[in-house]
Design an enzyme around this catalytic site. Structure first.
Site, PDB file in Angstrom:
ATOM      1  N   HIS A  87       2.727  17.433  -0.539  1.00  9.19           N
ATOM      2  CA  HIS A  87       3.560  18.601  -0.232  1.00  9.19           C
ATOM      3  C   HIS A  87       2.945  19.406   0.897  1.00  9.19           C
ATOM      4  CE1 HIS A  87       1.077  21.737  -2.351  1.00  9.19           C
ATOM      5  NE2 HIS A  87       0.763  20.736  -3.154  1.00  9.19           N
ATOM      6  N   ASP A  89       3.981  22.736   1.531  1.00 10.14           N
ATOM      7  CA  ASP A  89       4.007  24.167   1.254  1.00 10.14           C
ATOM      8  C   ASP A  89       2.669  24.611   0.685  1.00 10.14           C
ATOM      9  OD1 ASP A  89       4.912  22.568  -1.063  1.00 10.14           O
ATOM     10  OD2 ASP A  89       4.920  24.500  -2.104  1.00 10.14           O
ATOM     11  N   ASP A 118      -5.262  22.018  -0.850  1.00  9.52           N
ATOM     12  CA  ASP A 118      -4.018  21.907  -1.634  1.00  9.52           C
ATOM     13  C   ASP A 118      -2.827  22.324  -0.776  1.00  9.52           C
ATOM     14  OD1 ASP A 118      -2.160  21.768  -3.685  1.00  9.52           O
ATOM     15  OD2 ASP A 118      -2.745  23.665  -4.578  1.00  9.52           O
ATOM     16  N   GLU A 152       6.488  22.483  -3.745  1.00  9.66           N
ATOM     17  CA  GLU A 152       5.794  21.992  -4.936  1.00  9.66           C
ATOM     18  C   GLU A 152       5.132  23.127  -5.700  1.00  9.66           C
ATOM     19  OE1 GLU A 152       2.345  20.328  -7.242  1.00  9.66           O
ATOM     20  OE2 GLU A 152       2.391  21.812  -5.625  1.00  9.66           O
ATOM     21  N   GLU A 153       4.769  24.199  -4.982  1.00  5.40           N
ATOM     22  CA  GLU A 153       4.078  25.314  -5.604  1.00  5.40           C
ATOM     23  C   GLU A 153       5.023  26.276  -6.329  1.00  5.40           C
ATOM     24  OE1 GLU A 153       1.100  25.182  -5.929  1.00  5.40           O
ATOM     25  OE2 GLU A 153       0.076  24.300  -4.214  1.00  5.40           O
ATOM     26  N   ASP A 176      -3.233  14.977  -4.677  1.00  2.45           N
ATOM     27  CA  ASP A 176      -3.050  16.422  -4.884  1.00  2.45           C
ATOM     28  C   ASP A 176      -3.787  16.910  -6.124  1.00  2.45           C
ATOM     29  OD1 ASP A 176      -2.076  18.994  -4.518  1.00  2.45           O
ATOM     30  OD2 ASP A 176      -0.170  18.595  -5.511  1.00  2.45           O
ATOM     31  N   ARG A 354       0.655  25.805 -20.020  1.00  6.63           N
ATOM     32  CA  ARG A 354       0.493  24.373 -19.739  1.00  6.63           C
ATOM     33  C   ARG A 354       0.020  23.714 -21.025  1.00  6.63           C
ATOM     34  NH1 ARG A 354      -0.496  24.103 -13.551  1.00  6.63           N
ATOM     35  NH2 ARG A 354       0.543  26.047 -12.993  1.00  6.63           N
ATOM     36  N   HIS A 445      -5.725  27.539  -4.587  1.00 11.23           N
ATOM     37  CA  HIS A 445      -5.023  28.791  -4.911  1.00 11.23           C
ATOM     38  C   HIS A 445      -5.927  30.013  -4.811  1.00 11.23           C
ATOM     39  CE1 HIS A 445      -1.473  26.804  -7.294  1.00 11.23           C
ATOM     40  NE2 HIS A 445      -1.861  26.083  -6.248  1.00 11.23           N
TER      41      HIS A 445
END
Length: 472
Positions: A87, A89, A118, A152-153, A176, A354, A445
């Site tokens: 990805h 983005d 990332d 994707e984020e 990723d 998660r 992140h």
């Protein structure tokens, strides 16, 4: 035929870094507010997609752009198709960077920039791996298709649209995550808590005017701000002293300001990927923990005390009865990442959960509702819902990728599950594979995100060998 994959990478590393730099300089944060019919996810993600497709066209690959939200670079022929999924983005940035996040800086052997780890860095590594195979004209029997998404984020709109209109590979990997392999991914979803208005008739020392924190549902918030109206000015000095003492004993920084009968409190923690919230410092829950001891108005007290009691320093969802554990996939993680409180408007919190197999999204919802019923909170599942995904360690794809990893590193490979979500899960036999190596700091992140250059080049060699073996 023996191929020195690392030598092939060395011969192309300058070109690789130039292309990666050009891609990084594009601010590709999802921006639907400035989206158009031609660029629905915003100009940045569309520009980044076009840039990687330009690389493919320049290097003689077949390319395709799907409505500026996804696309692919393709090589080879065959009835079977190997999928690579990346990805372009990136997540938002805050003010805690030491450098311009969209201007790559190399320092101490590390490339600092948003997206370096990332997922722009790993994606370009995998692209150059694919290019090496083409440059060497190696014999392959399968079509190789590198698919790129642009959000994707967040909501995965781009990849979902791609899946609607294009043929999908049955197997492959996403560069990723981390080595040696990620063959299990937890379910990922977000729960939005909405607080009902309560009667504020009782007197209070402070009224909560606003409480704001967070950038995205998948990021532990790095800073939080609360604005309070003061009803007892005599307590301002005591509150300032208490706040300063709280900051000193906590793993946060803070600022205290007073102006025209209002107090503004700011807490600065540490942003982190929501898949591992324990590595962040949640500024919002720390701020709530401080405010929970004060006499706030009814709505404010309910919001703050709920946050402090059920969300502060709980990374597993145990306080909300959302927790479960799986022998292979691990434990549930839970992180409150978006806070939006206004005395005259919305009063919301978004929690990112998660979870492994063993509990469903609806069971989590019911458990949360039961725990929070006294707080007058309504809860809804929002955004894209991802169910748990697992490819057995006995699968030939997993075995091949682990073999390649072991041969290139001398380290033992093993299966692993994560709380992160990658495009690998959209394939029937899809996994994530690199590019972070064991023992490296996970800075995805986070401010000052970086990618070690040695790791970037080593990953490229591993990807080239792996792609060739899988496509032969």
């Amino acid at each position: 035929m023996t191929i020195d994959w690392q030598k092939e990478v060395e011969a192309r590393k300058d070109d690789l870094l130039k292309d990666l730099g050009d891609l990084i300089r594009i601010n590709s944060i999802r921006d639907v507010e400035h989206g158009t019919k031609e660029e629905p996810l915003g100009p940045g993600p569309a520009a980044a997609l076009r840039k990687v497709l330009e690389f493919g066209e320049r290097d003689g690959f077949v390319t395709k752009n799907i409505e500026n939200v996804a696309g692919h670079i393709e090589y080879g022929e065959g009835d079977d198709m190997l999928g690579l999924l990346g990805h372009v983005d990136v997540v938002p940035v805050d003010d805690n960077w030491d450098t311009d996040p969209f201007e790559p800086v190399i320092k101490d052997g590390k490339l600092y920039a948003r997206g370096s780890a990332d997922d722009k860095g790993p994606s370009i590594a995998a692209y150059y791996a694919m290019r090496i195979i083409k440059d060497l004209e190696l014999p392959i029997s399968k079509k190789i298709r590198f698919i790129f998404g642009t959000d994707e984020e967040s909501e995965w709109v781009g990849i979902h649209r791609y899946m609607e209109v294009e043929e999908m590979p049955k197997f492959g990997f996403s560069p990723d995550a981390q080595f040696p392999i990620i063959n299990g991914e937890k379910g990922i979803l977000s729960y939005e808590l909405t607080f009902a208005n309560k009667d504020n008739a009782e007197a209070s020392d402070l009224e909560l005017v606003s409480f704001k924190s967070g950038l995205r549902t998948n990021m532990v918030p790095g800073d939080a701000t609360a604005v309070l109206k003061v009803n007892d000015e005599g307590k301002v000095a005591d509150m300032k002293a208490a706040f300063e003492a709280f900051i000193k004993k906590s793993d946060v920084k803070g600022e205290f300001a007073e102006n025209n009968g209002e107090i503004t409190l700011t807490v600065i923690g540490k942003a982190a990927h929501a898949q591992e919230p324990k590595f962040g410092v949640n500024s919002a829950t720390f701020l709530a923990a401080f405010l929970a001891d004060y006499n706030l108005d009814g709505n404010g007290a309910n919001y703050i005390k709920t946050t402090a009691e059920y969300l502060h320093l709980d990374y597993s969802g145990k306080k909300l009865n959302a927790y479960t554990k799986h022998d292979v996939m691990g434990e549930t993680t839970s992180s409150a990442n978006l806070f939006d409180y206004s005395a005259a408007g919305d009063k919301k919190i978004t929690i990112n959960v998660r979870h492994p197999e063993g509990i469903t999204k609806d069971e989590i919802l019911a458990n949360m509702e039961e725990v929070l019923k006294e707080a007058g909170v309504s809860i809804a599942i929002i955004g894209d819902v991802k169910t748990p995904h697992y490819v057995p360690a006995t699968d030939p794809l997993v075995k091949t990728l682990l073999d390649v990893y072991e041969e290139h590193t001398g380290l033992e490979g093993h299966e692993e599950s994560i709380g992160g979500g990658t495009y690998g899960r959209i394939l029937e036999r899809g996994v994530a594979y690199g590019a972070m190596f064991p023992g490296e700091e996970n800075v995805m992140h986070q401010p000052n995100e970086f990618m070690p250059l040695d790791s970037l080049f080593k990953a490229t060699a591993i990807y080239a060998d792996a792609i060739y073996r899988l496509a032969k």
